[in-house]
Write a protein that holds these residues in place. Sequence first.
Motif, PDB file in Angstrom:
ATOM      1  N   LYS A 336       0.590  -3.015 -14.837  1.00 52.22           N
ATOM      2  CA  LYS A 336      -0.641  -3.531 -15.429  1.00 52.22           C
ATOM      3  C   LYS A 336      -0.566  -5.054 -15.542  1.00 52.22           C
ATOM      4  CE  LYS A 336      -3.796  -1.318 -18.623  1.00 52.22           C
ATOM      5  NZ  LYS A 336      -3.877   0.084 -18.199  1.00 52.22           N
ATOM      6  N   ALA A 337       0.581  -5.510 -15.972  1.00 52.48           N
ATOM      7  CA  ALA A 337       0.762  -6.960 -16.147  1.00 52.48           C
ATOM      8  C   ALA A 337       0.672  -7.692 -14.810  1.00 52.48           C
ATOM      9  CB  ALA A 337       2.116  -7.230 -16.813  1.00 52.48           C
ATOM     10  N   LEU A 338       1.059  -6.986 -13.756  1.00 53.07           N
ATOM     11  CA  LEU A 338       1.140  -7.619 -12.431  1.00 53.07           C
ATOM     12  C   LEU A 338      -0.202  -7.624 -11.713  1.00 53.07           C
ATOM     13  CD1 LEU A 338       3.502  -8.616 -10.574  1.00 53.07           C
ATOM     14  CD2 LEU A 338       3.624  -6.290  -9.673  1.00 53.07           C
ATOM     15  N   LEU A 339      -1.038  -6.624 -11.989  1.00 48.70           N
ATOM     16  CA  LEU A 339      -2.220  -6.367 -11.159  1.00 48.70           C
ATOM     17  C   LEU A 339      -3.519  -6.695 -11.896  1.00 48.70           C
ATOM     18  CD1 LEU A 339      -1.014  -2.990  -9.606  1.00 48.70           C
ATOM     19  CD2 LEU A 339      -1.110  -5.228  -8.471  1.00 48.70           C
ATOM     20  N   LYS A 341      -7.370  -6.321 -13.492  1.00 52.11           N
ATOM     21  CA  LYS A 341      -7.876  -5.404 -14.508  1.00 52.11           C
ATOM     22  C   LYS A 341      -8.263  -4.029 -13.928  1.00 52.11           C
ATOM     23  CE  LYS A 341     -11.588  -5.275 -17.774  1.00 52.11           C
ATOM     24  NZ  LYS A 341     -12.989  -5.676 -17.742  1.00 52.11           N
ATOM     25  N   GLY A 342      -8.923  -4.027 -12.785  1.00 51.93           N
ATOM     26  CA  GLY A 342      -9.436  -2.766 -12.244  1.00 51.93           C
ATOM     27  C   GLY A 342      -8.391  -1.863 -11.622  1.00 51.93           C
ATOM     28  N   ALA A 343      -7.133  -2.309 -11.587  1.00 51.46           N
ATOM     29  CA  ALA A 343      -6.096  -1.547 -10.872  1.00 51.46           C
ATOM     30  C   ALA A 343      -5.794  -0.222 -11.559  1.00 51.46           C
ATOM     31  CB  ALA A 343      -4.821  -2.379 -10.773  1.00 51.46           C
ATOM     32  N   ALA A 344      -5.454   0.791 -10.762  1.00 57.56           N
ATOM     33  CA  ALA A 344      -5.007   2.082 -11.295  1.00 57.56           C
ATOM     34  C   ALA A 344      -3.491   2.037 -11.314  1.00 57.56           C
ATOM     35  CB  ALA A 344      -5.495   3.211 -10.404  1.00 57.56           C
ATOM     36  N   VAL A 345      -2.889   2.164 -12.489  1.00 57.44           N
ATOM     37  CA  VAL A 345      -1.433   2.023 -12.585  1.00 57.44           C
ATOM     38  C   VAL A 345      -0.725   3.339 -12.826  1.00 57.44           C
ATOM     39  CG1 VAL A 345      -1.529  -0.370 -13.321  1.00 57.44           C
ATOM     40  CG2 VAL A 345      -1.527   1.442 -15.046  1.00 57.44           C
ATOM     41  N   SER A 346      -1.524   4.425 -12.972  1.00 60.42           N
ATOM     42  CA  SER A 346      -0.841   5.709 -12.949  1.00 60.42           C
ATOM     43  C   SER A 346      -0.914   6.173 -11.500  1.00 60.42           C
ATOM     44  CB  SER A 346      -1.504   6.701 -13.893  1.00 60.42           C
ATOM     45  OG  SER A 346      -2.706   7.161 -13.346  1.00 60.42           O
ATOM     46  N   ASN A 347       0.069   6.887 -11.101  1.00 61.03           N
ATOM     47  CA  ASN A 347       0.237   7.304  -9.707  1.00 61.03           C
ATOM     48  C   ASN A 347      -0.927   8.183  -9.229  1.00 61.03           C
ATOM     49  OD1 ASN A 347       1.636   7.570  -7.337  1.00 61.03           O
ATOM     50  ND2 ASN A 347       3.209   8.935  -8.167  1.00 61.03           N
ATOM     51  N   PRO A 348      -1.604   7.986  -8.054  1.00 63.93           N
ATOM     52  CA  PRO A 348      -1.360   6.897  -7.109  1.00 63.93           C
ATOM     53  C   PRO A 348      -1.836   5.543  -7.643  1.00 63.93           C
ATOM     54  CG  PRO A 348      -3.186   8.276  -6.348  1.00 63.93           C
ATOM     55  CD  PRO A 348      -2.641   8.917  -7.572  1.00 63.93           C
ATOM     56  N   ILE A 349      -1.079   4.524  -7.272  1.00 64.65           N
ATOM     57  CA  ILE A 349      -1.390   3.169  -7.737  1.00 64.65           C
ATOM     58  C   ILE A 349      -2.352   2.509  -6.747  1.00 64.65           C
ATOM     59  CG2 ILE A 349      -0.428   0.857  -8.155  1.00 64.65           C
ATOM     60  CD1 ILE A 349       1.928   3.701  -8.371  1.00 64.65           C
ATOM     61  N   ASP A 350      -3.459   1.985  -7.277  1.00 64.89           N
ATOM     62  CA  ASP A 350      -4.402   1.225  -6.451  1.00 64.89           C
ATOM     63  C   ASP A 350      -4.381  -0.207  -6.961  1.00 64.89           C
ATOM     64  OD1 ASP A 350      -6.502   0.018  -5.192  1.00 64.89           O
ATOM     65  OD2 ASP A 350      -7.978   1.576  -5.654  1.00 64.89           O
ATOM     66  N   VAL A 351      -3.953  -1.140  -6.106  1.00 64.28           N
ATOM     67  CA  VAL A 351      -3.772  -2.517  -6.562  1.00 64.28           C
ATOM     68  C   VAL A 351      -5.106  -3.228  -6.782  1.00 64.28           C
ATOM     69  CG1 VAL A 351      -1.510  -2.713  -5.464  1.00 64.28           C
ATOM     70  CG2 VAL A 351      -3.563  -3.460  -4.213  1.00 64.28           C
ATOM     71  N   ALA A 352      -6.201  -2.631  -6.310  1.00 63.28           N
ATOM     72  CA  ALA A 352      -7.541  -3.136  -6.587  1.00 63.28           C
ATOM     73  C   ALA A 352      -7.686  -4.624  -6.283  1.00 63.28           C
ATOM     74  CB  ALA A 352      -7.906  -2.854  -8.050  1.00 63.28           C
ATOM     75  N   GLY A 353      -7.281  -5.012  -5.096  1.00 65.01           N
ATOM     76  CA  GLY A 353      -7.437  -6.414  -4.706  1.00 65.01           C
ATOM     77  C   GLY A 353      -6.275  -7.287  -5.136  1.00 65.01           C
ATOM     78  N   HIS A 364       6.570  -6.649  -5.368  1.00 55.97           N
ATOM     79  CA  HIS A 364       6.809  -6.585  -6.812  1.00 55.97           C
ATOM     80  C   HIS A 364       6.514  -5.181  -7.346  1.00 55.97           C
ATOM     81  CE1 HIS A 364       7.498 -10.747  -6.468  1.00 55.97           C
ATOM     82  NE2 HIS A 364       6.226 -11.166  -6.525  1.00 55.97           N
ATOM     83  N   CYS A 365       5.399  -4.619  -6.888  1.00 52.72           N
ATOM     84  CA  CYS A 365       5.068  -3.245  -7.303  1.00 52.72           C
ATOM     85  C   CYS A 365       6.148  -2.270  -6.862  1.00 52.72           C
ATOM     86  CB  CYS A 365       3.741  -2.800  -6.689  1.00 52.72           C
ATOM     87  SG  CYS A 365       2.311  -3.654  -7.360  1.00 52.72           S
ATOM     88  N   ILE A 366       6.579  -2.423  -5.624  1.00 49.39           N
ATOM     89  CA  ILE A 366       7.577  -1.494  -5.078  1.00 49.39           C
ATOM     90  C   ILE A 366       8.882  -1.597  -5.860  1.00 49.39           C
ATOM     91  CG2 ILE A 366       9.048  -1.132  -3.039  1.00 49.39           C
ATOM     92  CD1 ILE A 366       6.489  -1.559  -1.346  1.00 49.39           C
ATOM     93  N   GLU A 367       9.240  -2.815  -6.234  1.00 48.57           N
ATOM     94  CA  GLU A 367      10.459  -2.992  -7.029  1.00 48.57           C
ATOM     95  C   GLU A 367      10.355  -2.198  -8.334  1.00 48.57           C
ATOM     96  OE1 GLU A 367      11.479  -7.059  -7.711  1.00 48.57           O
ATOM     97  OE2 GLU A 367      13.531  -6.519  -8.358  1.00 48.57           O
ATOM     98  N   ALA A 403       7.280  -7.984   4.015  1.00 46.69           N
ATOM     99  CA  ALA A 403       7.915  -6.896   4.751  1.00 46.69           C
ATOM    100  C   ALA A 403       9.427  -6.962   4.596  1.00 46.69           C
ATOM    101  CB  ALA A 403       7.514  -6.953   6.221  1.00 46.69           C
ATOM    102  N   THR A 404       9.986  -8.166   4.745  1.00 43.56           N
ATOM    103  CA  THR A 404      11.436  -8.337   4.586  1.00 43.56           C
ATOM    104  C   THR A 404      11.866  -7.885   3.189  1.00 43.56           C
ATOM    105  OG1 THR A 404      11.214 -10.295   5.977  1.00 43.56           O
ATOM    106  CG2 THR A 404      13.336  -9.985   4.860  1.00 43.56           C
ATOM    107  N   ALA A 405      11.086  -8.310   2.208  1.00 39.02           N
ATOM    108  CA  ALA A 405      11.424  -7.958   0.820  1.00 39.02           C
ATOM    109  C   ALA A 405      11.343  -6.456   0.594  1.00 39.02           C
ATOM    110  CB  ALA A 405      10.495  -8.697  -0.139  1.00 39.02           C
ATOM    111  N   ILE A 406      10.300  -5.822   1.146  1.00 39.00           N
ATOM    112  CA  ILE A 406      10.135  -4.370   0.958  1.00 39.00           C
ATOM    113  C   ILE A 406      11.321  -3.616   1.558  1.00 39.00           C
ATOM    114  CG2 ILE A 406       8.764  -2.350   1.646  1.00 39.00           C
ATOM    115  CD1 ILE A 406       6.258  -4.105   1.425  1.00 39.00           C
ATOM    116  N   ALA A 407      11.662  -3.978   2.783  1.00 38.53           N
ATOM    117  CA  ALA A 407      12.757  -3.279   3.464  1.00 38.53           C
ATOM    118  C   ALA A 407      14.063  -3.448   2.686  1.00 38.53           C
ATOM    119  CB  ALA A 407      12.902  -3.788   4.891  1.00 38.53           C
ATOM    120  N   LYS A 408      14.258  -4.634   2.123  1.00 40.06           N
ATOM    121  CA  LYS A 408      15.474  -4.909   1.357  1.00 40.06           C
ATOM    122  C   LYS A 408      15.501  -4.073   0.071  1.00 40.06           C
ATOM    123  CE  LYS A 408      18.013  -9.046   0.014  1.00 40.06           C
ATOM    124  NZ  LYS A 408      17.880 -10.483  -0.260  1.00 40.06           N
TER     125      LYS A 408
END
Lengths: 733, 733
Positions: A336-339, A341-353, A364-367, A403-408
């Motif tokens: 919630k702090a990262l995304l 206002k309109g984002a859905a933070v319960s699974n599935p997560i929608d970053v809403a822009g 950051h979300c994936i982490e 992409a590099t960060a995600i794979a790592k």
Amino acid sequence: MSLLSSFYPNALMVVGASADPTKRGFQSIRSLLRDGFAGDIYPVNPRLNELLGLTCYASIEEVPANPELALVCTPAASLLDVIQSCGLKGVKTSIVLASGFAEAGEEGQALQSKAVALAKRFNMRLVGPNTSGVFNTHAKMNLVGFTHLTAGPLGILSQSGNMALSLVTEGSTQLHSGFSSYVGIGNAADLDFHEYLDYFASDKGTGALITYMEGLTDGQAFLKAARSFTANKPLVLYKSGKSESGQRSAKSHTGALAGSYQVAKGVMRQAGVVLVDQPDHLLPVAEALATQPLPAGRRVAVLADGGGHATIAADELDALGLPLAELSASTQAALKALLPKGAAVSNPIDVAGGTDSNPMNFAHCIELLLADPSVDQLLLVGLFGGYALRFDASLAEAEVNTATAIAKLAKASGKPVLVHSLFALNKPAPLQELVEEGTPVYASIETACASLKALVDYAEYRKRISDDDWLTGRGEPSLRVERLVQKVRAEGRTALLEPEAKQLVSAFEVALPEQHWLTHSKELDSLPDELLAQPLAMKVVSQDILHKSDAGGVLLNKQGLNALKAGWQKLYANALHFAPEARLDGVLLSPMADPKGTEVILGVTYDKQYGHLLMFGLGGIFVEVLKDVVFRSLPLARSDAWDMLAGIQAVKVLEGVRGQPPVDKGALVELLLKISALVTAHPEIAELDLNPVRCFRDGYAVLDARMVLFSAAANKSPQQDKRPKQPQAALVH
Amino acid sequence: MSLLSSFYPNALMVVGASADPTKRGFQSIRSLLRDGFAGDIYPVNPRLNELLGLTCYASIEEVPANPELALVCTPAASLLDVIQSCGLKGVKTSIVLASGFAEAGEEGQALQSKAVALAKRFNMRLVGPNTSGVFNTHAKMNLVGFTHLTAGPLGILSQSGNMALSLVTEGSTQLHSGFSSYVGIGNAADLDFHEYLDYFASDKGTGALITYMEGLTDGQAFLKAARSFTANKPLVLYKSGKSESGQRSAKSHTGALAGSYQVAKGVMRQAGVVLVDQPDHLLPVAEALATQPLPAGRRVAVLADGGGHATIAADELDALGLPLAELSASTQAALKALLPKGAAVSNPIDVAGGTDSNPMNFAHCIELLLADPSVDQLLLVGLFGGYALRFDASLAEAEVNTATAIAKLAKASGKPVLVHSLFALNKPAPLQELVEEGTPVYASIETACASLKALVDYAEYRKRISDDDWLTGRGEPSLRVERLVQKVRAEGRTALLEPEAKQLVSAFEVALPEQHWLTHSKELDSLPDELLAQPLAMKVVSQDILHKSDAGGVLLNKQGLNALKAGWQKLYANALHFAPEARLDGVLLSPMADPKGTEVILGVTYDKQYGHLLMFGLGGIFVEVLKDVVFRSLPLARSDAWDMLAGIQAVKVLEGVRGQPPVDKGALVELLLKISALVTAHPEIAELDLNPVRCFRDGYAVLDARMVLFSAAANKSPQQDKRPKQPQAALVH
């Protein structure tokens, strides 16, 4: 395992080298040179002195070395001479491309058999004939002529050259992690599926194996090799020929239901094979299995940059039985702090822009998601990788860094991470980066979800075999059984009478309800009062009447001496009306079983490919109309038995429905294992049906049993049936 | 249909035109100019004088014309002003991109409602808000910002902009026939699914429509529009949100089973919609439907250049219920003459190398196959299109010529022809030629087969509606029913007693078994001897006991006065034990029905989206455990009723299994139609269960009936429930 050294050869011969660029005898050498094959190459052709800068030899004999591998490009007619020469030269493996053998009729079959026999004399193994060839990218050895090969972890073992071409082409048009070795098994005159499995198992370059199979000649050897393979590496298999209904003239339910695909599904699952229903799933599922760690559980986190893809992913996962992870409150707060206002933070997560102008927010979300203990696997769906294409070219660099960060992050987490992108087929740089760093990318959400499911299936298999007791379903031969078998055979029979069949299974501690086999009606007079006071079931016993109900050979709820005497007469009259010549062997009496209970069927049949199979299903309409049954090969491990119970469609019925008590699953598992032990110890059993077995809250009652033996003449142990096609590997190498 | 003229406008305004290339107010104008949009373009922005060579206007009022269409790119806060100005200018349709409306909470919802009301005053329609926009390639009008659009026959109507982007990207990376119009429905504040369906129906540029749907607000309007659409053009739909289990607190089976996706499957099929289970199938299935004629039957000829692909195709077709055509002897002989010795000339045909050096042989085979009357559809699988890539570059020209010939033969035959090629994603020239000439090309055999199945499904639908009697399932109100309804409501009840429910359905000529409702046990004394001589079923009648069995409220096989009297006492005792406060309304007596027969369940429920639904299934375990039921919306056509019977999984049970006689399907179809007529004539029925209905070789017996009415207060006709969200199209245009 000498195939391993043959497929990583220090030197190879190309017999039938050619200057014609459309011929394999040219293409293979060109590929070897272009790819930088490190070993020595010896082209053989009496009409050429030189080919692509290499010295060409007039005959195999003249080759100034002893190459381990030969690619044979000459026509069928030359094969025996070639084998003779190769054999004398010490070649260990020959890849024979020519067609015109077993697939072409009797004459070809004869030639093929001669070739195999000749090769055997030299301890030489044959790939093919009629194979499209072999490649091994890690050895830079491409003997097939496929182009655009990338080296990677995926092996291919295929009974169709075109299917291999399909897979390789699919790989070349999509982002993927690359291939290791390919073997086209061709006619499998000598080397067969199971031996190639051993090669791929020992090949360090192969992380997962893709197999396309049409038919098997030695199913039991395959299952054994597959079990050993899948204990270490994943095996993804597509079995075609599903619609060939295994046409059998079997008398039993079990035999009639043993249609090949249903059987294949059961025994492949038992061997840890990931069986895919569509050839389209072979490559993507193998990608996930080859590159991802095994998940600790089934729960998936879905991260999306739009509602549509998130919803589709949730639907697909639900259909596959993979639950959405329930994220912790702290994970949700951090998201919630990262995304926005309109984002859905319960699974599935929608970053809403929340990633549109800053793709790194995905990482950051994936982490956060991967750190949540409720998450076993992660799926990213939507537009990632195409932000530069769709939004602004200036995002390109940020996207590659993301992409590099995600794979790592994925690697560090030890959890599977798969990425869907609608731009996957555009192969933009960020998606290339992901795949190169070990995170697979999918163009289809459905395929990505199927791959997550395969990871779960395989992980669950690996987990259950790690602490399984493999010996539970094996048994020692019983003297009681052997005597009964001898008696039946001595009487010239193969079918056992019901009371005999019941006696036989009881030798393996199968609990049977009380039963009294009377051979003369006079014996009714001496029945104990206790028995006469109960309602009894009466069944005619006759070796000439297999289906008693059809013959009016069953009476229920008969109580007291008079009723039993009248019943006896009726049974005999019905039986003789049904089959005037029938020999009648008396009547079987047993107290009526509790009518409340769920009826199941257990059956054993002997399959030419896979040997003895055990079938389990619910009785009545479920087996007869819905064909809701599962098969496993014998012997059964304890976890196989549990897996059988869980494998029927109407599994919920076992929990008790419509007022029925739940089934005693523990007792049922024991029963399956006892039947497995019986048949393993006494392979002379050809067919066995316990049908129905009525299951109660505690225990069960076997209400009927049928059993047929192999005839003593045919074979004592049916395994001897199999043509001893292959020389023992141990003898050869 | 004014949307048609709005989406082919002579002039359009872009409100909120922009000089920023990342903004839609710039991108849309650039696309219009680049694509050669023929109408006048009026950019509106007070801060610009000129944009991309066009005069820019400071306000809507200043635009020197009356454009029919406005693209509104300004933020939410400006919308009311923009609508006012557009309305005064005579704009007929405004496409509103901004978000911040209903999807953003209450405030946004209020603003949205105001906007719709204001637009209505000007007879102006709104697309969106919160839409990704609209394109119409045939009008060269791309207001979305999607790139790489090819003009063609496929329309897209989507509730997710990302799903539309997925489809367009899929189209651009693969061979396909091109798109016509796209509409993103956004919040559907005004224009909704069914009205867009009407647009696509009247748009000559659209040959088939792809729809991605998450939810519906007016399901009945959608079904009506869909039925009308699919009578002329195919509609392919993916419905997401499948896993939302329609959580209802319904008391009836029917209500509990009316989970949204199962219902959607039924009603969409009834409306002729091709529902696909995977989003991946949307585009390929629509390709086939848009470009191919409808097949006359289900039989498929498979032509392959290798065994693997042929086998896979045969498997897939078998799984989909599409039989392989049995070729005539003359066709087989002609194929034999054309192909090498090893070729397989019975279906599937394997050319066995017969095309390797002469691709035109494919066309010759196809000519023979299409001429065979046993062939309804044809599928070519394998390497075609890639011969130049795989074998020899010199084959390129022959392959393109072959493609031309194949497409021509396909057209002339009037039969569907689909091509699978493992090189499809390489897009070689011959495959491009095929697609340009109207023969679709698939990278996946599974998808090609699913497309053949969709062609068959749609053809069968078109055939059955062409001679259907649509009025069969409608009824006229019955006075008897109205009186009974009044009586029940007058007593303050909504649930009918079993004998009442049975009386009510009998008003629509539903055959009922003999029944006697006694309200006092004294009445037993005056029963006719004839009845007393038979075994009877006794059921307690009570408005407070819905599930009689749970309350011990059913006794079977009671015969003679004494047994009936004892039974009465027992029933009353049980009922009062179960529900001490229950009002008891007597006992229902009926002769025991024939115990042999197959039990089915018919149920009616009222669905908020689709109105009254009829459910059909087999009784007992099939409905309770397997959930093997089908739904249709009411009224039912005769062919719908037949389609329901055929639609259950365990359809074989209707033929009679395990010694049961076959079901009288004709009588069952009549029963379904009668229930449809009843509920159509009396929409005050909220729920109705006939469960079980025991079906015999001749006729059936309704063994129990349950019915619940809408309360008189709530509404007499529940259709009035719906919020009248949209103005009537007829009033507006």
